[in-house]
Design a protein around this motif. Structure first.
Motif, mmCIF file in Angstrom:
data_model
loop_
_atom_site.group_PDB
_atom_site.id
_atom_site.type_symbol
_atom_site.label_atom_id
_atom_site.label_comp_id
_atom_site.label_asym_id
_atom_site.label_seq_id
_atom_site.Cartn_x
_atom_site.Cartn_y
_atom_site.Cartn_z
ATOM 1 N N HIS A 295 0.832 -1.198 0.000
ATOM 2 C CA HIS A 295 0.000 0.000 0.000
ATOM 3 C C HIS A 295 0.873 1.258 0.000
ATOM 4 C CE1 HIS A 295 -3.290 -2.613 0.851
ATOM 5 N NE2 HIS A 295 -2.873 -2.912 2.054
ATOM 6 N N PRO A 296 0.495 2.295 -0.750
ATOM 7 C CA PRO A 296 1.189 3.577 -0.599
ATOM 8 C C PRO A 296 0.904 4.131 0.793
ATOM 9 C CG PRO A 296 -0.745 3.807 -2.000
ATOM 10 C CD PRO A 296 -0.582 2.339 -1.730
ATOM 11 N N LEU A 297 1.941 4.312 1.588
ATOM 12 C CA LEU A 297 1.736 4.619 2.998
ATOM 13 C C LEU A 297 1.196 6.023 3.232
ATOM 14 C CD1 LEU A 297 4.863 2.914 4.575
ATOM 15 C CD2 LEU A 297 2.562 2.029 4.266
ATOM 16 N N GLU A 298 1.244 6.862 2.196
ATOM 17 C CA GLU A 298 0.711 8.203 2.360
ATOM 18 C C GLU A 298 -0.806 8.215 2.211
ATOM 19 O OE1 GLU A 298 3.008 7.345 0.213
ATOM 20 O OE2 GLU A 298 4.836 8.139 1.138
ATOM 21 N N ALA A 299 -1.372 7.167 1.609
ATOM 22 C CA ALA A 299 -2.806 7.158 1.316
ATOM 23 C C ALA A 299 -3.594 6.610 2.499
ATOM 24 C CB ALA A 299 -3.081 6.305 0.080
ATOM 25 N N PRO A 300 -4.771 7.175 2.764
ATOM 26 C CA PRO A 300 -5.611 6.616 3.831
ATOM 27 C C PRO A 300 -6.100 5.230 3.437
ATOM 28 C CG PRO A 300 -6.829 8.242 2.557
ATOM 29 C CD PRO A 300 -5.404 8.299 2.086
ATOM 30 N N LEU A 301 -6.168 4.350 4.402
ATOM 31 C CA LEU A 301 -6.567 2.971 4.130
ATOM 32 C C LEU A 301 -7.938 2.687 4.714
ATOM 33 C CD1 LEU A 301 -3.169 1.253 4.848
ATOM 34 C CD2 LEU A 301 -4.316 1.366 2.647
ATOM 35 N N ASN A 302 -8.612 1.780 4.081
ATOM 36 C CA ASN A 302 -9.944 1.399 4.517
ATOM 37 C C ASN A 302 -9.838 0.471 5.726
ATOM 38 O OD1 ASN A 302 -12.646 0.932 4.657
ATOM 39 N ND2 ASN A 302 -12.742 -0.425 2.883
ATOM 40 N N GLN A 303 -10.260 0.940 6.879
ATOM 41 C CA GLN A 303 -10.172 0.141 8.094
ATOM 42 C C GLN A 303 -11.338 -0.843 8.142
ATOM 43 O OE1 GLN A 303 -7.722 0.220 10.275
ATOM 44 N NE2 GLN A 303 -6.615 1.875 9.289
ATOM 45 N N GLN A 304 -11.071 -2.097 7.854
ATOM 46 C CA GLN A 304 -12.112 -3.109 7.841
ATOM 47 C C GLN A 304 -11.729 -4.245 8.777
ATOM 48 O OE1 GLN A 304 -13.492 -4.332 4.010
ATOM 49 N NE2 GLN A 304 -13.235 -2.318 3.098
ATOM 50 N N ALA A 305 -12.630 -5.184 8.912
ATOM 51 C CA ALA A 305 -12.375 -6.329 9.770
ATOM 52 C C ALA A 305 -11.217 -7.153 9.221
ATOM 53 C CB ALA A 305 -13.636 -7.176 9.878
ATOM 54 N N LEU A 306 -10.703 -8.020 10.055
ATOM 55 C CA LEU A 306 -9.542 -8.825 9.699
ATOM 56 C C LEU A 306 -9.849 -9.773 8.537
ATOM 57 C CD1 LEU A 306 -6.623 -9.694 10.564
ATOM 58 C CD2 LEU A 306 -7.734 -11.467 11.928
ATOM 59 N N THR A 307 -8.948 -9.776 7.557
ATOM 60 C CA THR A 307 -9.031 -10.711 6.434
ATOM 61 C C THR A 307 -7.782 -11.572 6.420
ATOM 62 O OG1 THR A 307 -10.368 -9.234 5.058
ATOM 63 C CG2 THR A 307 -9.137 -10.944 3.924
ATOM 64 N N ILE A 308 -7.963 -12.873 6.277
ATOM 65 C CA ILE A 308 -6.848 -13.810 6.137
ATOM 66 C C ILE A 308 -6.865 -14.308 4.701
ATOM 67 C CG2 ILE A 308 -5.913 -16.037 6.874
ATOM 68 C CD1 ILE A 308 -7.119 -15.465 9.639
ATOM 69 N N ARG A 309 -5.803 -14.029 3.963
ATOM 70 C CA ARG A 309 -5.756 -14.352 2.536
ATOM 71 C C ARG A 309 -4.747 -15.468 2.284
ATOM 72 N NH1 ARG A 309 -4.302 -9.376 -0.118
ATOM 73 N NH2 ARG A 309 -6.516 -8.918 -0.335
ATOM 74 N N LEU A 310 -5.196 -16.539 1.655
ATOM 75 C CA LEU A 310 -4.319 -17.644 1.272
ATOM 76 C C LEU A 310 -3.953 -17.487 -0.198
ATOM 77 C CD1 LEU A 310 -6.086 -20.701 2.984
ATOM 78 C CD2 LEU A 310 -4.494 -19.042 3.975
ATOM 79 N N THR A 311 -2.669 -17.285 -0.464
ATOM 80 C CA THR A 311 -2.215 -17.101 -1.843
ATOM 81 C C THR A 311 -1.309 -18.233 -2.313
ATOM 82 O OG1 THR A 311 -0.271 -15.817 -1.154
ATOM 83 C CG2 THR A 311 -2.305 -14.588 -1.575
ATOM 84 N N GLN A 312 -0.904 -19.083 -1.384
ATOM 85 C CA GLN A 312 0.001 -20.179 -1.708
ATOM 86 C C GLN A 312 -0.790 -21.485 -1.844
ATOM 87 O OE1 GLN A 312 3.300 -19.466 -2.323
ATOM 88 N NE2 GLN A 312 2.528 -17.376 -2.065
ATOM 89 N N PRO A 313 -0.176 -22.537 -2.405
ATOM 90 C CA PRO A 313 -0.875 -23.825 -2.530
ATOM 91 C C PRO A 313 -1.471 -24.270 -1.203
ATOM 92 C CG PRO A 313 1.194 -23.894 -3.717
ATOM 93 C CD PRO A 313 1.186 -22.583 -2.976
ATOM 94 N N HIS A 314 -2.647 -24.893 -1.268
ATOM 95 C CA HIS A 314 -3.353 -25.206 -0.030
ATOM 96 C C HIS A 314 -2.647 -26.247 0.826
ATOM 97 C CE1 HIS A 314 -5.213 -28.109 -2.952
ATOM 98 N NE2 HIS A 314 -4.942 -28.928 -1.967
ATOM 99 N N ASP A 315 -1.645 -26.951 0.277
ATOM 100 C CA ASP A 315 -0.887 -27.910 1.078
ATOM 101 C C ASP A 315 0.477 -27.353 1.485
ATOM 102 O OD1 ASP A 315 0.156 -27.865 -1.462
ATOM 103 O OD2 ASP A 315 0.339 -30.046 -1.662
ATOM 104 N N SER A 316 0.681 -26.054 1.306
ATOM 105 C CA SER A 316 1.970 -25.435 1.633
ATOM 106 C C SER A 316 2.028 -25.050 3.106
ATOM 107 C CB SER A 316 2.192 -24.183 0.776
ATOM 108 O OG SER A 316 1.259 -23.173 1.131
ATOM 109 N N ALA A 317 3.254 -24.788 3.582
ATOM 110 C CA ALA A 317 3.433 -24.355 4.968
ATOM 111 C C ALA A 317 2.741 -23.023 5.209
ATOM 112 C CB ALA A 317 4.927 -24.246 5.287
ATOM 113 N N SER A 318 2.787 -22.130 4.223
ATOM 114 C CA SER A 318 2.150 -20.819 4.375
ATOM 115 C C SER A 318 0.641 -20.961 4.538
ATOM 116 C CB SER A 318 2.458 -19.929 3.168
ATOM 117 O OG SER A 318 3.783 -19.461 3.205
#
Length: 243
Positions: free
Chosen positions: A118-141
């Motif tokens: 995110h550009p740190l100068e820009a205001p961000l949308n304060q929303q509830a916690l989101t957990i995003r999985l971007t790696q393979p579903h059997d990965s350590a991440s």
């Protein structure tokens, strides 16, 4: 702006210290970092012998809270703080969630390296916690992400789980949809017993196989599941933990 940084990148995959440079730049521009959380491959930053002294110096000189995920650390033989390089401490996902909720925004190492922070100068949308999985579903991440979801539910939160399905990552046998995701779905189904959370599935690129997986998850889970079309633009929610 108060930042929480997550690092799941192996040191060898950041040879030019771009993540460190980004953090240094943030500090120099009067932002604060309330925690840097190293997990999965990122835990290698704390593994002796110390080949990442610049990181240790940065952490110590700025008195930063540098946490090594306890589960990831154990996999590397890091059982307590004394096993780690100087400046690092062992901690669980609970301390990450606390830091994420206290921070103005959460930035991941993958976002930094891909130029999507995110550009740190820009205001961000304060929303509830989101957990995003971007790696393979059997990965350590991904497994760490599900652990984080479990901790969030234990905290009494109602997080959103965003699963970004990738053709090359998530299909081992294109003709066997159910066997591909059955274990992953079982883990999610078990978590639904501990609290309410919304699931958002983003299939990119869209293929019949991925659509079948998304549909299977939707019917197999007893929690709301939203299926969205492919999108190259990640949502700019302030408190999004990327795994």
């Amino acid at each position: 702006m108060n930042l929480c940084i997550t690092v799941n990148t192996h040191p060898n995959n950041d040879p030019n210290n771009e993540i460190l440079a980004w953090c240094q730049h943030a500090i120099q521009n009067t932002h604060s970092i309330n925690q840097i959380f190293f997990f999965a491959e990122g835990a290698n930053f704390a593994l002796p012998p110390n080949t990442c002294e610049q990181w240790s110096n940065f952490i110590i000189n700025n008195q930063l809270d540098a946490i090594i995920c306890s589960k990831s650390g154990l996999n590397l033989g890091l059982h307590n703080d004394s096993d780690c390089n100087e400046g690092y401490k062992i901690g669980g996902l609970g301390v990450l969630l606390e830091a994420a909720l206290e921070a103005d925004t959460v930035i991941s190492s993958n976002q930094i390296l891909s130029g999507q922070s995110h550009p740190l100068e820009a205001p961000l949308n304060q929303q509830a916690l989101t957990i995003r999985l971007t790696q393979p579903h059997d990965s350590a991440s991904a497994n760490t992400g599900l652990d984080a979801l479990a901790v969030a539910l234990a905290f009494g939160l109602s997080p959103k789980l965003e699963i970004r399905l990738q053709q090359s990552q998530h299909l081992s046998e294109p003709t066997s949809t159910e066997s591909t995701v059955s274990e992953f779905t079982s883990k999610l189904a078990a978590l639904t017993e501990y609290g309410a959370f919304e699931i958002c599935i983003i299939a990119s690129p869209t293929t019949p196989e991925l659509e079948a997986i998304a549909a299977y998850l939707k019917t197999a889970l007893s929690t709301p599941v939203q299926i969205l079309p492919p999108s190259n633009k990640l949502s700019t929610q302030a408190r999004t933990l990327n795994f």
